[in-house]
Design an enzyme around this catalytic site. Structure first.
Site, PDB file in Angstrom:
ATOM      1  N   GLU A 186     136.037  84.405   0.712  1.00  0.00           N
ATOM      2  CA  GLU A 186     136.810  83.159   0.755  1.00  0.00           C
ATOM      3  C   GLU A 186     135.996  81.975   0.223  1.00  0.00           C
ATOM      4  O   GLU A 186     135.822  80.956   0.879  1.00  0.00           O
ATOM      5  CB  GLU A 186     137.338  82.898   2.169  1.00  0.00           C
ATOM      6  CG  GLU A 186     138.344  83.934   2.607  1.00  0.00           C
ATOM      7  CD  GLU A 186     139.062  83.611   3.917  1.00  0.00           C
ATOM      8  OE1 GLU A 186     138.752  82.581   4.552  1.00  0.00           O
ATOM      9  OE2 GLU A 186     139.951  84.404   4.291  1.00  0.00           O
ATOM     10  N   GLU A 309     141.954  91.386   3.585  1.00  0.00           N
ATOM     11  CA  GLU A 309     142.357  90.782   4.854  1.00  0.00           C
ATOM     12  C   GLU A 309     143.873  90.647   4.862  1.00  0.00           C
ATOM     13  O   GLU A 309     144.439  89.966   4.010  1.00  0.00           O
ATOM     14  CB  GLU A 309     141.704  89.410   5.083  1.00  0.00           C
ATOM     15  CG  GLU A 309     140.208  89.482   5.336  1.00  0.00           C
ATOM     16  CD  GLU A 309     139.599  88.138   5.761  1.00  0.00           C
ATOM     17  OE1 GLU A 309     140.326  87.321   6.367  1.00  0.00           O
ATOM     18  OE2 GLU A 309     138.405  87.924   5.479  1.00  0.00           O
TER      19      GLU A 309
END
Length: 506
Positions: A186, A309
């Site tokens: 991220e 995810e």
């Protein structure tokens, strides 16, 4: 084989025709991967109880009951140590004698102090016990290229070097040969709040120093990819990173009602359920659009889309630490898992790795623990039922589903994916997300001469039902015997918010 599906809304019937055709695309087992982050009680007081624990049976500090449950699940690949935690984690703090390891503060998840007693050796021991492939997430946020290069050498180099000597000093003579590596996590957010143009250069820099010590087993390097519908991020990475430097691009997407108003984990309304499923089903559109961008630069599909995810995200269970992301797991979660796995199967030409968030005690967990107690969640049971698709050949589906209608808004009620395994058994997984109506399905087996059928179903009488420590077996798979096979056709009815996996043999 190919499956063509037609639905008749008035009769709430889905017709599926199984035809003799080629089934070439393999559904990678890694689509059924999991994610274990240093977050709440996923690792500590979850998977890991410590080397000196006596009250909970364990192997090298890892709970034996969790090992047994996850082995039955056939966990193909496991991602660690994060998540956001990865870009604050310095791997050398987690090796060597445990009493000598420095403590650290987990700034992302609850501000708790961790003693680093669970580190690289412990994680790779966990993977060994599970029979799972390890996937290590490297630190490109607060770490350096040298630190990541050293980690690769520590776990992968069998020759004489500073890092392999250190590994041997710490009790492991041979290299583990870890192939899957995340180059940051991220990067658009907790991994550094980077712009995609900047991160593309960061990726190129760090990955350059990650050495392939085994030419027969080159590193599978995964770039930190887009946050849900950030298509510009994917475009920028594909444009600026040569495909010969890139094995996969990540995608993160959670099923939420609203980020600022996630809603309760268990006492949700039908409106909350509908919005969550709408968000979950958006995964199909996300994959199609990110794939279209990747196809421009990589028409041969060499680079995988890695959904490392995914899952449902709600407000934490009442009375629990907000930073630990502990939530109950209901039939809503079963529907998220069933439909998402069908989506992944059907896009397995580009989606070749995925990791459910997270494996124990966090978000859409497959296992929940409370001291010595352990329960399996509805999501666990879906993952176990669906694992028949692992490494099987995809049978493409093409269908129009009946609709689940809520206050004038509509979602596809029926979700389908199918595969044929090495023994030529046909598996069809079907889910019905409609909160009220059963869906009738007819399978036309054409000339495939299937003679026997069996099935399993996961169902319950309330959407909010879950397994608890007081009633751990309230929801679990049952044998499904209501599918009739006659004259080459199968008829069945899927109850509301239920999933069925059929197995047909010749």
């Amino acid at each position: 084989m190919a499956i063509a599906v037609c639905a008749f809304q008035a009769k709430a019937q889905t017709k599926v025709r199984v035809e003799n055709d080629s089934a070439k695309q393999v559904i990678s087992a890694n689509i059924y991967g999991h994610f274990a982050e240093h977050l709440g009680h996923c690792i500590y007081n979850g998977i890991y109880v410590g080397d000196t624990a006596r009250e909970i049976p364990n192997t090298d500090g890892i709970r034996n009951d969790i090992i047994a449950a996850l082995r039955k699940l056939k966990v193909p690949i496991l991602r660690w140590p994060g998540g956001c935690f990865a870009d604050t984690y310095h791997w050398k703090d987690g090796i060597g004698p445990k009493q000598d390891r420095p403590a650290m503060v987990n700034k992302w998840w609850g501000g708790v102090t961790e003693d680093n007693s669970f580190g690289t050796h412990d994680f790779l021991r966990l993977c060994q016990l599970l029979g799972s492939t390890p996937y290590l997430a490297g630190n490109t946020g607060s770490g350096t290229p040298q630190e990541l290069a050293d980690w690769v050498q520590y776990v992968n180099f069998d020759g004489k070097s500073p890092m392999s000597d250190l590994r041997k000093k710490n009790g492991h003579d041979s290299a583990w040969g870890v192939q899957y590596w995340g180059v940051g996590n991220e990067a658009w957010g907790c991994g550094g709040n980077m712009r995609p143009e900047y991160y593309a250069d960061i990726y190129r820099r760090y990955s350059t120093f990650m050495t392939d010590y085994d030419p027969k087993k080159p590193l599978f390097k995964i770039a930190s990819g887009a946050n849900s519908a950030d298509y510009h991020w994917t475009e920028t990475l594909m444009k600026n990173i040569p495909t010969n430097m890139l094995s996969g691009i990540a995608l993160h997407h959670y099923a939420v009602i609203e980020w600022n108003k996630k809603g309760p984990d268990q006492s949700f309304t039908e409106e909350g359920y509908f919005k969550t499923m709408e968000s979950a089903l958006f995964m199909d559109s996300l994959i199609q659009k990110h794939t279209a961008i990747m196809d421009k630069y990589d028409p041969e599909k060499k680079v995988a889309l890695v959904v490392d995810e995914w899952g449902g995200w709600y407000d934490v269970a009442p009375g629990t630490n907000p930073g630990f992301l502990y939530q109950q797991n209901t039939m809503r979660d079963a529907m998220i898992a069933a439909t998402t796995l069908n989506i992944f199967n059907n896009h397995s030409d580009r989606v070749r790795l995925a990791n459910l968030a997270q494996i124990v005690n966090v978000l859409q967990a497959v296992i929940l623990t409370d001291k010595e107690k352990m329960i399996l969640t509805p999501t666990y049971h879906i993952m176990e039922m669906y694992n028949v698709h692992q490494d099987a050949k995809l049978i493409p589906t093409n269908y129009v589903s009946p609709k689940y209608d809520y206050n004038g808004k509509k979602l596809d009620a029926v979700s389908v994916s199918a595969s044929v395994d090495k023994s030529q058994k046909l598996h069809i997984s079907l889910a019905n997300i409609d909160a009220h109506n059963a869906q009738t399905v007819e399978l036309d087996l054409d000339a495939n001469n299937y003679k026997t059928i069996k099935g399993r179903i996961l169902t319950s009488d309330k959407l909010t039902n879950c397994n608890t420590f007081q009633n751990p077996n309230k929801i679990e798979p049952e044998v499904y015997t209501k599918a009739s096979l006659k004259n080459g056709k199968v008829s069945l009815s899927i109850p509301p918010f239920s999933a069925i996996v059929l197995e047909l043999s010749k």
